[in-house]
Scaffold this active site. Structure first.
Site, PDB file in Angstrom:
ATOM      1  N   LYS B  91       0.820  -1.197   0.000  1.00 12.63           N
ATOM      2  CA  LYS B  91       0.000   0.000   0.000  1.00 12.63           C
ATOM      3  C   LYS B  91       0.864   1.262   0.000  1.00 12.63           C
ATOM      4  O   LYS B  91       0.577   2.227  -0.703  1.00 12.63           O
ATOM      5  CB  LYS B  91      -0.918  -0.020   1.227  1.00 12.63           C
ATOM      6  CG  LYS B  91      -2.148   0.845   1.070  1.00 12.63           C
ATOM      7  CD  LYS B  91      -3.041   0.755   2.289  1.00 12.63           C
ATOM      8  CE  LYS B  91      -3.843  -0.542   2.318  1.00 12.63           C
ATOM      9  NZ  LYS B  91      -4.633  -0.723   3.543  1.00 12.63           N
ATOM     10  N   LYS B 140      22.335 -12.837 -32.090  1.00 15.46           N
ATOM     11  CA  LYS B 140      22.229 -11.514 -32.681  1.00 15.46           C
ATOM     12  C   LYS B 140      20.772 -11.155 -32.940  1.00 15.46           C
ATOM     13  O   LYS B 140      20.271 -10.134 -32.529  1.00 15.46           O
ATOM     14  CB  LYS B 140      23.004 -11.477 -34.000  1.00 15.46           C
ATOM     15  CG  LYS B 140      23.048 -10.103 -34.616  1.00 15.46           C
ATOM     16  CD  LYS B 140      23.681 -10.157 -35.984  1.00 15.46           C
ATOM     17  CE  LYS B 140      23.757  -8.750 -36.567  1.00 15.46           C
ATOM     18  NZ  LYS B 140      24.287  -8.788 -37.921  1.00 15.46           N
ATOM     19  N   LYS B 166      23.253 -17.238 -24.658  1.00 15.56           N
ATOM     20  CA  LYS B 166      21.882 -17.098 -24.159  1.00 15.56           C
ATOM     21  C   LYS B 166      20.929 -16.668 -25.261  1.00 15.56           C
ATOM     22  O   LYS B 166      21.288 -15.917 -26.168  1.00 15.56           O
ATOM     23  CB  LYS B 166      21.810 -16.121 -22.979  1.00 15.56           C
ATOM     24  CG  LYS B 166      22.102 -14.677 -23.311  1.00 15.56           C
ATOM     25  CD  LYS B 166      21.782 -13.740 -22.148  1.00 15.56           C
ATOM     26  CE  LYS B 166      20.345 -13.244 -22.155  1.00 15.56           C
ATOM     27  NZ  LYS B 166      20.034 -12.332 -23.273  1.00 15.56           N
ATOM     28  N   ASP B 167      19.710 -17.134 -25.137  1.00 13.35           N
ATOM     29  CA  ASP B 167      18.629 -16.651 -25.992  1.00 13.35           C
ATOM     30  C   ASP B 167      18.422 -15.174 -25.766  1.00 13.35           C
ATOM     31  O   ASP B 167      18.713 -14.635 -24.689  1.00 13.35           O
ATOM     32  CB  ASP B 167      17.301 -17.346 -25.600  1.00 13.35           C
ATOM     33  CG  ASP B 167      17.067 -18.637 -26.348  1.00 13.35           C
ATOM     34  OD1 ASP B 167      17.778 -18.896 -27.332  1.00 13.35           O
ATOM     35  OD2 ASP B 167      16.159 -19.393 -25.935  1.00 13.35           O
ATOM     36  N   ASP B 168      17.892 -14.521 -26.774  1.00 18.28           N
ATOM     37  CA  ASP B 168      17.404 -13.171 -26.565  1.00 18.28           C
ATOM     38  C   ASP B 168      16.160 -13.288 -25.677  1.00 18.28           C
ATOM     39  O   ASP B 168      15.420 -14.261 -25.766  1.00 18.28           O
ATOM     40  CB  ASP B 168      17.037 -12.557 -27.922  1.00 18.28           C
ATOM     41  CG  ASP B 168      17.177 -11.058 -27.922  1.00 18.28           C
ATOM     42  OD1 ASP B 168      17.167 -10.452 -26.833  1.00 18.28           O
ATOM     43  OD2 ASP B 168      17.301 -10.476 -29.002  1.00 18.28           O
ATOM     44  N   GLU B 169      15.930 -12.287 -24.826  1.00 25.04           N
ATOM     45  CA  GLU B 169      14.784 -12.384 -23.904  1.00 25.04           C
ATOM     46  C   GLU B 169      13.459 -12.208 -24.633  1.00 25.04           C
ATOM     47  O   GLU B 169      12.403 -12.506 -24.066  1.00 25.04           O
ATOM     48  CB  GLU B 169      14.914 -11.372 -22.754  1.00 25.04           C
ATOM     49  CG  GLU B 169      14.413  -9.968 -23.035  1.00 25.04           C
ATOM     50  CD  GLU B 169      15.348  -9.163 -23.900  1.00 25.04           C
ATOM     51  OE1 GLU B 169      16.417  -9.678 -24.297  1.00 25.04           O
ATOM     52  OE2 GLU B 169      15.029  -7.993 -24.218  1.00 25.04           O
TER      53      GLU B 169
END
Lengths: 404, 404
Positions: B91, B140, B166-169
């Protein structure tokens, strides 16, 4: 092609906003464009973001900003809210002074959502109240209370004639009042009150705990007789609301609490607008009732932001049932005419202190609100109505003040 | 008694900060205090919040603010991150200019969490790399590519000798490259590259889709041979990370992406500090690796905030394994000495454009980074190292610039 469009407000003293918009449209979709061979451009075109508009504002004496709209092909993301938000605001939320201000959804995207299961009309049907604004009250204090104390509080509220009673959002699973026990006890109290007042009351129990157990918790509550659920949506993510709401076994209204929303909406430079956060996304995800800070009390949100939330909760441009707006915090009976002026009758008057703080107790507090609603609906001033034998209203006005 | 303590920075021109702090401590716990009868106070005392400290700052010519610390009894909330956040910032996030700046957890609260399953040491063990910083590269572009194209990109990166890919997000579940297929294809490519380079490479596949299906998705990926997972934590909530990480069947490292974090941390007045958001909570929830915007590139975060995140990811004051810091965005080989100076060797050098933009291609880009790491670790300047027959590094310096 089918797109969802995101609007942003970007503050920058000197940026080339058109270039910036273009770099978002490309960077957040295909990654790069001009260096792609023509054949590749052809096949990638359906994934390329598009700058829809760039309005640059350079107010005299004010800060330079632009309102930018960018279209993201639906083909790029799955039809869920996490994917949408990461696509339109994931990385770029961290790239300078940029605020997400609005979303426009494609028909195709919308078709994967069901919106509220009950909505304004459905909640009214459950209560058998077709026209007037609804009245809700919140437990005064909940932490550390046992079932007996909670039930006493519940009865006092219910006997005052409120339509809905909600848990405090900070009441979590605990040994004294686990959800299935408090639901069962409050249901009994609701039925006893109804026998006395003739009025039905819905009780929204706070659904808490670990994410992957929420469905089970919800069903446990429903088995115990729950008539509504409260959810701290932002602490779990919109998709959780969306999946709970879409579950055919969760056949009671869901009320969305705005806890943590202030971490996103108040800055003019950063974050996500209240109308997206508490309006568009809550309705898309299926909230039947949505709480947000009213412009009237101590914890306030500007009136125009309240109106923008309301618009998104009820607009006909979304193919869903309407969500009930619940402007909250600092509400007392004297504010009722103003609330109805701002929101119309499709609103829930929601009070905590304004019920419990009544000198006659919570039941008298509820009656004072009912009287204020009756007065406002019949076009009589609260002051006049109060002196026409409506003592609870008169007392409320004396403490909190009259019509604004 | 056992408490979790939250720190806030509150900006206000004229507020009585001590009174404000007191009202939070009472309002967000027992609700009211002074009006309670003495007997009730006795029984409620264990639930009452406590003001630990209030430091008022009135800088000459600056804005008035206070740093306030409030203790919330563990007895008030369940031991999960949604309950903690709603308790300490639900809150009140909406009540004026208030920012959540730090958390102190009780031992009892911490005992309900396991932290990272692998952590820095565990990830190093998986890779067989004990001392040097690790090197990660990002696809890329991913959207609209089929398995063949993705695998080609993967191989080019892996052959350059990176430790992680890593994969792109923004790569979500899609028909061309569903997670189990791309994991299987990339695993094959990783093994082929390893046969050539002798180096192991981990691939973090982006875990996406509806919340209640994430565990199943993760297990599908693991069955297909996944060696790591990427998660857009803020779009799902910390509890999802926490539950995935605690699941014994999810036996691979989890990498936390900061997508949407910019909606919370950049304002000095509102939101949640980066060190809480991307430091404390990510480690508590069990992220083995945590990405955040570096202070070096275009999408930047101030250096001191980066250092504060790092501190939380590795501090011995949390009883968990350390999370690997991954400062990201705008990283090129010339920055490696500076990154190691700021972060030490327990860091992941993470590059996208700095790998793929290399004139010799992604493999050459990887080698340029490796050379920069070798140079920095042996105390040789990049410029000197480059002319000692390290052509890829020389080319990188020519494009992006040398040591800063």
């Amino acid at each position: 092609m089918s797109y969802c469009i995101a609007s942003y407000r970007i503050h920058d003293d000197k940026a080339d906003f058109h270039k910036k918009a273009q770099s978002i449209a490309v960077g957040m979709t295909v990654g790069s464009w001009t260096e792609l061979p023509a054949a590749k451009q052809e096949s990638m075109k359906k994934h390329l973001g598009e700058v829809i508009s760039v309005e640059v504002h350079e107010p005299a004496g004010g800060e330079r900003y632009a309102d930018v709209r960018i279209a993201y092909p639906d083909a790029n993301f799955s039809s869920d809210i996490p994917a949408l938000l990461v696509t339109v605001f994931g990385k770029i939320s961290m790239d300078g002074r940029i605020k997400l201000t609005h979303l426009e959804f494609s028909e195709s995207f919308l078709s994967h959502f069901k919106g509220p299961k009950f909505g304004i009309h459905g909640v009214r049907q459950l209560l058998g109240v077709t026209e007037r604004p609804l009245l809700m009250s919140i437990f005064k204090s909940v932490i550390g209370h046992d079932l007996d104390e909670l039930t006493r509080q519940f009865s006092a509220q219910a006997l005052g004639g409120v339509d809905l009673i909600k848990d405090d959002e900070i009441l979590f699973e605990n040994e004294l009042t686990p959800i299935e026990k408090r639901v069962a006890a409050c249901r009994k109290a609701a039925e006893a009150a109804q026998a006395e007042t003739g009025k039905k009351v819905l009780y929204a129990a706070n659904l808490t705990g670990h994410t992957f157990q929420l469905k089970e918790q919800a069903k446990k509550a429903i088995d115990a007789g729950a008539s509504a659920l409260l959810l701290n949506v932002l602490s779990y993510g919109y998709d959780v609301l969306s999946e709970l709401s879409a579950d055919p076994d969760i056949s009671i209204p869901i009320m969305a609490h705005p806890a943590l929303a202030g971490a996103y909406y108040p800055s003019p430079y950063y974050g996500i607008s209240a109308s997206v956060l508490l309006g568009q996304l809550m309705r898309l995800a299926g909230a039947d009732l949505v709480l947000f800070p009213s412009p009237y009390g101590s914890v306030t949100m500007p009136r125009e932001e309240n109106m923008a939330i309301r618009e998104q909760l009820i607009t006909g441009s979304l193919p869903y049932k309407q969500s009930f707006p619940v402007p909250s915090a600092g509400i007392h009976p004297g504010l009722v005419p103003l609330i109805l002026k701002d929101f119309g009758t499709d609103v829930i008057i929601n009070a905590g202190g304004g019920i419990h703080g009544h000198p006659g107790g919570a039941s008298a507090g509820g009656r004072a609100f009912q009287q204020a609603i009756d007065a406002a609906l019949s076009g009589v001033s609260l002051a006049d109505y109060a002196v026409q034998g409506h003592q609870e209203l008169a007392q409320a006005i004396e403490i909190w003040g009259g019509e604004r």
